[in-house]
Design an enzyme around this catalytic site. Sequence first.
Site: not given
Length: 437
Positions: A258, A371, A402
């Site tokens: 991320s 995601d 995610h």
Amino acid sequence: MLRVWVILVVLGVLLGSVACTGESPESLSLAFLDRIRRGMYEEAWAMEDETMRSLLSSEALKSLWEGMTRDLGNLLTFEVQRKEQKDGFTLVFVLSHFERATLLAQVAVDEHQRISGLYFVPYTASTYSPPPYAPERFREAQATFGLPGFELPGTLTLPEGKGPFPCVLLVHGSGANDRDETVLACKPFRDLALGLAWEGIATFRYDKRTYVHGAKIAQMLPSFTVEEEVIQDALAALEFLRKQKDVDARRVFLLGHSLGGWLAPEIALRDGGIRGIILCAAPARSLPELVPEQMEYLFSLDGTVDENEARQIEAVRKTVVALQERALRDDEAVPYLGGYARYYYGLMELRPLEDVQRLSCPILVVQGGRDFQVREKDFLLWKEALSSHPQATFRWYPLLNHLLVPGEGPSTPGEYAQPGHVDETLIRDIALWIWEH
């Protein structure tokens, strides 16, 4: 974890005024949470200190709380677990039982008996069940590293056998993450550490600076940037790893998840010696650009976006435009997103799509098809930027969310409250790529 979901797991904006005298920090903390639970947002806001009140209006607090309870259910009960003194604040830890998850609220109370901070973090007292691919035998060494005054604890996980081993540094996403990158019932970094150990690869994971030194950071928020939040500590961790006898200093890789993926090219360029980088669920656009998309997705999960939700989305869009036009002062609180403008300006000044093209090391980009925080658009932007890179590899996993955990149907925030493990195929693909390079 990106900001819209972070507010559901980690209320990543310190809340700061009316002082409430004569009450213990525990009583103040419980009263503050009770007012929020009962929808008394103005009254809760009045308990905060002046600086923190500027970060989050009562209306924004209402929006954040309604977002949490929409996915986690109502707050049923809460009780003080413990308290501690840190950096001039009293931190009160309140075990908070929602209908679908249990979180630990960390409430900071200053010397004037005002609420100076509130974080919701995953409650990690429950027993972790290792994934089926975890090795029966491995070694773990605890270590401390970092800049003076901001030292951080970490865990070096080593495969069975004799080293030195190739090693992967795990760099977290947004929020005050622990070393396992715990999000409700999931621990993706712990899964990665165990899975890669089974494949003969070492890893190093550590508690993030905002997790360990939150109270100290609260005093420097207007000047706090991603440099202090992530980059400095990642560079220090790489330097630390190369000095470990069980780590092959020539084969140190960086895996950014991320926000950590967004920052990976910058970290790699500044380090200069990374063997390769792995971008997991990595945004190719800055955080402010992603937030309206995330809000639209979350609000549409019930099949419609009502007028109030539409107003919130529009308000966030205006905030994003203000940041893009640099219409806010560096030390000005950012409406709805939280924090100060300087933090977001620092993010927006980075150019990872350009920086990644300057890297000569191998690059692996992996993305889950379910995601909702980082979308296929970002994956395609990475592919386009690296189209002429001779050592770029791309992997698409249709069932992963995610957190790199497989599932079915549209992904929702509530999914993170269900125990799950990082996909075994993904781990094997990462290990194979590492050994190939």
